[in-house]
Write a protein that holds these residues in place. Structure first.
Motif, mmCIF file in Angstrom:
data_model
loop_
_atom_site.group_PDB
_atom_site.id
_atom_site.type_symbol
_atom_site.label_atom_id
_atom_site.label_comp_id
_atom_site.label_asym_id
_atom_site.label_seq_id
_atom_site.Cartn_x
_atom_site.Cartn_y
_atom_site.Cartn_z
ATOM 1 N N GLN A 340 0.861 -1.177 0.000
ATOM 2 C CA GLN A 340 0.000 0.000 0.000
ATOM 3 C C GLN A 340 0.897 1.226 0.000
ATOM 4 O OE1 GLN A 340 -2.657 0.181 3.303
ATOM 5 N NE2 GLN A 340 -3.586 2.110 2.679
ATOM 6 N N LEU A 341 0.650 2.109 -0.933
ATOM 7 C CA LEU A 341 1.568 3.227 -1.144
ATOM 8 C C LEU A 341 1.362 4.289 -0.067
ATOM 9 C CD1 LEU A 341 1.366 3.413 -5.018
ATOM 10 C CD2 LEU A 341 3.197 2.487 -3.621
ATOM 11 N N THR A 342 2.344 4.396 0.821
ATOM 12 C CA THR A 342 2.314 5.380 1.893
ATOM 13 C C THR A 342 3.259 6.528 1.551
ATOM 14 O OG1 THR A 342 4.054 4.180 3.045
ATOM 15 C CG2 THR A 342 1.781 3.617 3.605
ATOM 16 N N TYR A 343 3.192 7.571 2.358
ATOM 17 C CA TYR A 343 3.993 8.767 2.062
ATOM 18 C C TYR A 343 5.484 8.457 2.078
ATOM 19 C CZ TYR A 343 5.424 9.277 6.931
ATOM 20 O OH TYR A 343 6.002 9.076 8.155
ATOM 21 N N TRP A 344 5.915 7.567 3.004
ATOM 22 C CA TRP A 344 7.353 7.316 3.120
ATOM 23 C C TRP A 344 7.877 6.472 1.958
ATOM 24 C CZ3 TRP A 344 8.267 2.104 3.732
ATOM 25 C CH2 TRP A 344 7.238 1.337 4.277
ATOM 26 N N ILE A 345 7.012 5.651 1.348
ATOM 27 C CA ILE A 345 7.435 4.924 0.146
ATOM 28 C C ILE A 345 7.598 5.895 -1.014
ATOM 29 C CG2 ILE A 345 6.738 3.229 -1.580
ATOM 30 C CD1 ILE A 345 5.500 1.571 0.579
ATOM 31 N N TRP A 346 6.615 6.789 -1.169
ATOM 32 C CA TRP A 346 6.718 7.778 -2.248
ATOM 33 C C TRP A 346 7.936 8.680 -2.047
ATOM 34 C CZ3 TRP A 346 4.805 6.984 -6.611
ATOM 35 C CH2 TRP A 346 3.530 6.452 -6.808
ATOM 36 N N GLU A 347 8.211 9.026 -0.802
ATOM 37 C CA GLU A 347 9.378 9.875 -0.531
ATOM 38 C C GLU A 347 10.669 9.149 -0.906
ATOM 39 O OE1 GLU A 347 11.414 12.373 3.174
ATOM 40 O OE2 GLU A 347 9.766 10.967 3.552
ATOM 41 N N ALA A 348 10.741 7.849 -0.578
ATOM 42 C CA ALA A 348 11.938 7.074 -0.917
ATOM 43 C C ALA A 348 12.115 6.968 -2.428
ATOM 44 C CB ALA A 348 11.849 5.684 -0.298
ATOM 45 N N VAL A 349 11.008 6.760 -3.155
ATOM 46 C CA VAL A 349 11.093 6.692 -4.621
ATOM 47 C C VAL A 349 11.520 8.045 -5.182
ATOM 48 C CG1 VAL A 349 9.798 6.275 -6.745
ATOM 49 C CG2 VAL A 349 9.374 4.852 -4.737
ATOM 50 N N ALA A 350 10.991 9.117 -4.596
ATOM 51 C CA ALA A 350 11.359 10.462 -5.051
ATOM 52 C C ALA A 350 12.847 10.723 -4.857
ATOM 53 C CB ALA A 350 10.536 11.504 -4.299
ATOM 54 N N ASP A 351 13.395 10.242 -3.748
ATOM 55 C CA ASP A 351 14.822 10.463 -3.475
ATOM 56 C C ASP A 351 15.716 9.797 -4.509
ATOM 57 O OD1 ASP A 351 14.170 11.945 -1.270
ATOM 58 O OD2 ASP A 351 14.450 10.314 0.168
ATOM 59 N N LEU A 352 15.201 8.753 -5.175
ATOM 60 C CA LEU A 352 15.990 8.050 -6.192
ATOM 61 C C LEU A 352 15.569 8.441 -7.603
ATOM 62 C CD1 LEU A 352 16.136 4.481 -4.590
ATOM 63 C CD2 LEU A 352 17.962 6.184 -4.702
ATOM 64 N N SER A 353 14.707 9.457 -7.716
ATOM 65 C CA SER A 353 14.248 9.926 -9.023
ATOM 66 C C SER A 353 14.767 11.341 -9.256
ATOM 67 C CB SER A 353 12.715 9.895 -9.092
ATOM 68 O OG SER A 353 12.223 8.600 -8.817
ATOM 69 N N SER A 354 14.490 11.852 -10.437
ATOM 70 C CA SER A 354 14.960 13.198 -10.765
ATOM 71 C C SER A 354 13.914 13.928 -11.586
ATOM 72 C CB SER A 354 16.280 13.132 -11.545
ATOM 73 O OG SER A 354 16.120 12.372 -12.733
ATOM 74 N N ASP A 355 14.051 15.256 -11.623
ATOM 75 C CA ASP A 355 13.220 16.122 -12.455
ATOM 76 C C ASP A 355 11.735 15.904 -12.185
ATOM 77 O OD1 ASP A 355 15.613 17.017 -13.527
ATOM 78 O OD2 ASP A 355 15.583 15.518 -15.125
ATOM 79 N N ASP A 356 10.957 15.716 -13.264
ATOM 80 C CA ASP A 356 9.503 15.615 -13.115
ATOM 81 C C ASP A 356 9.096 14.393 -12.298
ATOM 82 O OD1 ASP A 356 9.177 17.904 -14.553
ATOM 83 O OD2 ASP A 356 8.699 16.898 -16.446
ATOM 84 N N ASP A 357 9.815 13.287 -12.456
ATOM 85 C CA ASP A 357 9.466 12.084 -11.697
ATOM 86 C C ASP A 357 9.602 12.329 -10.196
ATOM 87 O OD1 ASP A 357 8.920 10.722 -13.989
ATOM 88 O OD2 ASP A 357 10.841 9.667 -14.083
ATOM 89 N N ARG A 358 10.640 13.032 -9.805
ATOM 90 C CA ARG A 358 10.835 13.345 -8.384
ATOM 91 C C ARG A 358 9.689 14.218 -7.878
ATOM 92 N NH1 ARG A 358 14.408 14.118 -4.198
ATOM 93 N NH2 ARG A 358 14.378 16.161 -3.191
ATOM 94 N N PHE A 359 9.338 15.240 -8.653
ATOM 95 C CA PHE A 359 8.254 16.139 -8.258
ATOM 96 C C PHE A 359 6.932 15.379 -8.154
ATOM 97 C CE2 PHE A 359 4.789 18.996 -9.590
ATOM 98 C CZ PHE A 359 4.835 19.918 -8.547
ATOM 99 N N ASN A 360 6.642 14.529 -9.141
ATOM 100 C CA ASN A 360 5.378 13.786 -9.133
ATOM 101 C C ASN A 360 5.281 12.857 -7.930
ATOM 102 O OD1 ASN A 360 4.705 15.032 -11.538
ATOM 103 N ND2 ASN A 360 5.450 13.352 -12.808
ATOM 104 N N CYS A 361 6.389 12.218 -7.574
ATOM 105 C CA CYS A 361 6.374 11.299 -6.427
ATOM 106 C C CYS A 361 6.167 12.055 -5.116
ATOM 107 C CB CYS A 361 7.671 10.497 -6.375
ATOM 108 S SG CYS A 361 7.823 9.278 -7.700
ATOM 109 N N LEU A 362 6.764 13.231 -4.996
ATOM 110 C CA LEU A 362 6.545 14.035 -3.789
ATOM 111 C C LEU A 362 5.091 14.497 -3.707
ATOM 112 C CD1 LEU A 362 9.842 16.134 -3.759
ATOM 113 C CD2 LEU A 362 9.208 14.291 -2.190
ATOM 114 N N CYS A 363 4.501 14.816 -4.852
ATOM 115 C CA CYS A 363 3.070 15.167 -4.866
ATOM 116 C C CYS A 363 2.227 13.984 -4.404
ATOM 117 C CB CYS A 363 2.646 15.599 -6.270
ATOM 118 S SG CYS A 363 3.311 17.201 -6.787
#
Length: 761
Positions: A340-363
């Motif tokens: 189940q996608l929680t905020y901390w999973i999205w934050e971890a994915v964002a930390d390993l992403s860049s540009d628009d993908d990072r922004f979208n994951c933080l959103c």
């Protein structure tokens, strides 16, 4: 000191090397026989290097005592007797000088080991003395825990049971006491087992001292006790030499208790605790080497047990720590897909992403339901990105949320965020009232998680506009390419508008609870060749049945033959709505579009007509015909006088309407009629123009002869068939002379005319 045991051992080695009898060699070495006799006995052997053999025997003779002195007895037997009598010190003084020169002797190893085990067992309640004896044992000898000798295995297991008893200790001892004891014992234990994990699985063929399969080998129990009692530095030292290969197969399987408590297996919990402890530790304990080793050991475990819940999360963290972000992202994405996608999973994915993908994951992280204080770190990361994108209203909303959260906790606002409150955009902007402006970006974050999914061809079979559901067909390559049906919700496609009966190329992910429901990502135009498997144009004949109908292709083939095997026919269903809409006359030649659709009631795929491209009314073929009528129950058929194989169907309605009598000669009009149930065209009598009543002179004859009765009850008079009912009614018996009359009849089985007796006496 050269003993009898040494002599026997050396002589046995020569015996097995040259395949010469042991007693013969012994007699020669001890000069019971001379060299001439020795060579004479073996003179027939041509596979022995006599010079080399004689040289080795002479070297053995030189080891023997001179002047008739006897070989010394080995002290092993005496040592064992002293040990069994409890005289350990005397046994020790006798054995040690001999053992120092004979440590490669298996008997010496066993004798020394059992002697030191006796010392250890005596001192189990005196830990300082016990530790001193264990260190002394390690100084004297290093045992090989990979040995296959059962007696040595039994010795090593006994010592391990002793170590386990010491670690278990007094049940009333406090945790600090047990930790101190375990910390002091670990270096000696590590030295005793050779710094490897082979001791964990060591178990002799005949278990002893209460070995129980439920609790594992003594080495296994030692490890479990150490894991619970060691401090952090020694905890890491233990894993350094035992690794992750010591678990039993059942440690990777859920017990009933673990299922009820919804906790992971023992192996998963133990490895997870080690990984978490290592990730939270500081140097010098959290070394890159330890993290690299753990990550390498985790890889095959995760491959073999993909259902482990949390180990992929720790693996991704380890890979980040050792500088492998790409590998970490791959592992993390697979972890996120199964949770189940929680905020901390999205934050971890964002930390390993860049540009628009990072922004979208933080959103996406901000869209998760959680306490405000849990989102502060996410807000710290996204507010600068919102400002960079000039999304000032959303940025001010998040900044105000952070300020309110920190004030409620009596904690300061992070400096990098506090500075934004002094900017012009902050004072000139009205904050948003919610996070609605981030929803579109949050939805796009799903594509980050499933970018590695393979492209799948689908064919849209139905659009439920009211519910926003798209039904589709696809080939399941995990089931030998079988056709499957599924559905997804149209709002997953953003602005893409799918069309019914078209092919798409998408990234699919099946729902965990409903296999036929899917999530869809990255939609593109489909493959025309794939679409051709589900949609095509065919020509055929339309046949209406009640309010629905069928289009049967290969119509020319069916109209030129009296009967066609059903296997040659392909029919396409026409639903009642389309029949009502197009108003195509029956038997019309049509060209239609057909689509393969899933029929829920039949639980099968079916071709269905979706559109009539063109229609040509069919002119029913008809001709005149004359033949003899054969009545079968209420209906019948006409037999062509010139061709018995040509039979024309006569319906029961026509029989009743024209009052047709059996064997009458009928002249009329016949037409081709489609038989939906039989799936073929058939000539049928549609009008009667003339009827010639049957002439008794040509349809009936007198017969005479002897009656032949079969076992089934019917009979024959010459070639004239006699029904069983007639024989029974007349009380006739076999071989009676009878007279009577027979009527002409059609033999359906032989496809020819015959005669049937209807009167006998």
């Amino acid at each position: 000191m050269y003993t009898k045991q040494d002599f026997n051992h050396d002589l046995y080695e020569i015996c097995t090397k040259y395949h010469v009898k042991y007693q013969l060699l012994k007699n020669y070495v001890l000069q019971v026989i001379d060299g001439t006799t020795f060579i004479a006995v073996l003179s027939e052997r041509d596979d022995v290097d006599w010079q080399q053999l004689q040289s080795e025997l002479q070297q053995l003779q030189q080891k023997l005592p001179q002047n008739g002195a006897q070989l010394a007895e080995s002290p092993i037997q005496q040592v064992n007797q002293l040990r069994q009598a409890g005289e350990l010190n005397a046994a020790y003084r006798l054995l040690i000088p001999y053992a120092q020169d004979h440590l490669d002797d298996l008997y010496v190893q066993q004798s020394l080991g059992w002697l030191m085990y006796a010392y250890l067992k005596q001192s189990e309640t005196n830990f300082p003395k016990y530790l001193k004896i264990l260190n002394q044992l390690n100084t004297l000898i290093q045992f090989q825990f990979t040995t296959t000798d059962h007696y040595l295995q039994r010795l090593l297991v006994s010592i391990l049971w002793s170590l386990r008893r010491v670690l278990k200790g007094d049940s009333e001892a406090d945790a600090q006491t047990k930790q101190t004891l375990s910390n002091q014992l670990l270096p000696a234990l590590k030295r005793f087992v050779g710094g490897a994990s082979a001791f964990v699985t060591l178990q002799p063929e005949t278990p002893s001292e209460g070995a129980d399969a439920t609790y594992g080998t003594p080495g296994y129990q030692i490890v479990k006790l150490l894991l619970a009692q060691l401090d952090e530095p020694h905890y890491f030292e233990l894993f350094d030499f035992i690794g992750l290969t010591w678990f039993r197969p059942q440690d990777y399987q859920l017990t009933t208790y673990e299922q009820d408590k919804k906790i992971g297996t023992f192996a998963e919990r133990t490895i997870g605790h080690y990984a978490k402890t290592l990730l939270n530790a500081e140097p010098p304990l959290a070394t890159p080497q330890r993290m690299t080793n753990l990550s390498a050991q985790l890889k095959p475990i995760l491959s073999q047990y993909p259902d482990f819940k949390w180990l992929p999360w720790y693996q991704s963290k380890l890979l980040v720590k050792i500088g492998q972000p790409a590998a970490a992202f791959s592992v993390l994405v697979k972890f996120a897909q199964r949770h189940q996608l929680t905020y901390w999973i999205w934050e971890a994915v964002a930390d390993l992403s860049s540009d628009d993908d990072r922004f979208n994951c933080l959103c996406a992280a901000l869209q998760c339901s959680t306490k405000p204080e849990m989102l502060v770190k996410v807000q710290q990361k996204i507010i600068p990105l919102l400002v960079q994108r000039q999304l000032y209203a959303a940025a001010k909303y998040e900044l105000d949320q952070v300020i309110a959260t920190r004030q409620a906790q009596n904690r300061p606002v992070p400096n990098n965020l506090q500075q934004f409150t002094q900017t012009n955009w902050y004072s000139a902007t009205v904050a948003a009232t919610d996070r609605a402006t981030l929803t579109a970006a949050a939805k796009k974050a799903q594509r980050v998680l499933y970018a590695d999914l393979p492209d799948t061809d689908i064919f849209v079979t139905y659009l439920n506009q009211a519910k926003g559901v798209v039904n589709f067909a696809y080939q399941d390559h995990t089931a030998y390419g079988a056709l499957k049906n599924g559905y997804f919700y149209q709002d997953l496609l953003d602005d893409f508008e799918p069309q019914c009966y078209t092919a798409l190329k998408v990234k699919l992910r099946a729902d965990a609870t409903k296999p036929e429901r899917f999530q869809v990502f990255a939609v593109a135009a489909g493959d025309p060749q794939f679409a051709a498997k589900f949609k095509r144009t065919v020509s055929g004949t339309f046949e209406q049945v009640k309010d629905y109908g069928f289009v049967s292709n290969n119509s020319v083939l069916f109209k030129t033959k009296h009967r066609v095997s059903p296997i040659e026919l392909e029919s396409f269903f026409v639903n009642p709505e389309l029949v009502q809409q197009v108003q195509v006359p029956p038997l019309a030649d049509v060209k239609v579009t057909v689509v393969k659709t899933w029929r829920a009631k039949a639980q099968d795929w079916q071709w269905e007509v979706t559109d009539f491209i063109q229609s040509t009314p069919y002119e029913i073929e008809q001709t005149t015909f004359s033949g003899t009528f054969v009545k079968v129950k209420d209906s019948g058929f006409l037999i062509d006088a010139a061709d018995n194989t040509r039979q024309i169907r006569v319906t029961s309605e026509m029989v009743q309407q024209a009052q047709l009598a059996d064997l009458a000669v009928i002249t009329g009009i016949i037409s081709q009629k489609w038989q939906p149930k039989l799936k073929f065209w058939q000539w049928t009598l549609t009008a009667v123009t003339a009827i010639t009543a049957p002439d008794p002179a040509t349809t009936e004859i007198d017969i005479e002869g002897r009656l032949d009765v079969t076992r089934k009850g019917f009979g024959f008079v010459a070639d004239y068939f006699v029904p069983a009912a007639l024989i029974t009614a007349k009380h006739l018996t076999a071989n009676e002379l009878v007279v009577g009359r027979a009527r002409k009849s059609w033999d359906q089985h032989k496809q020819q005319w015959s005669w049937t007796v209807f009167e006998l006496k």
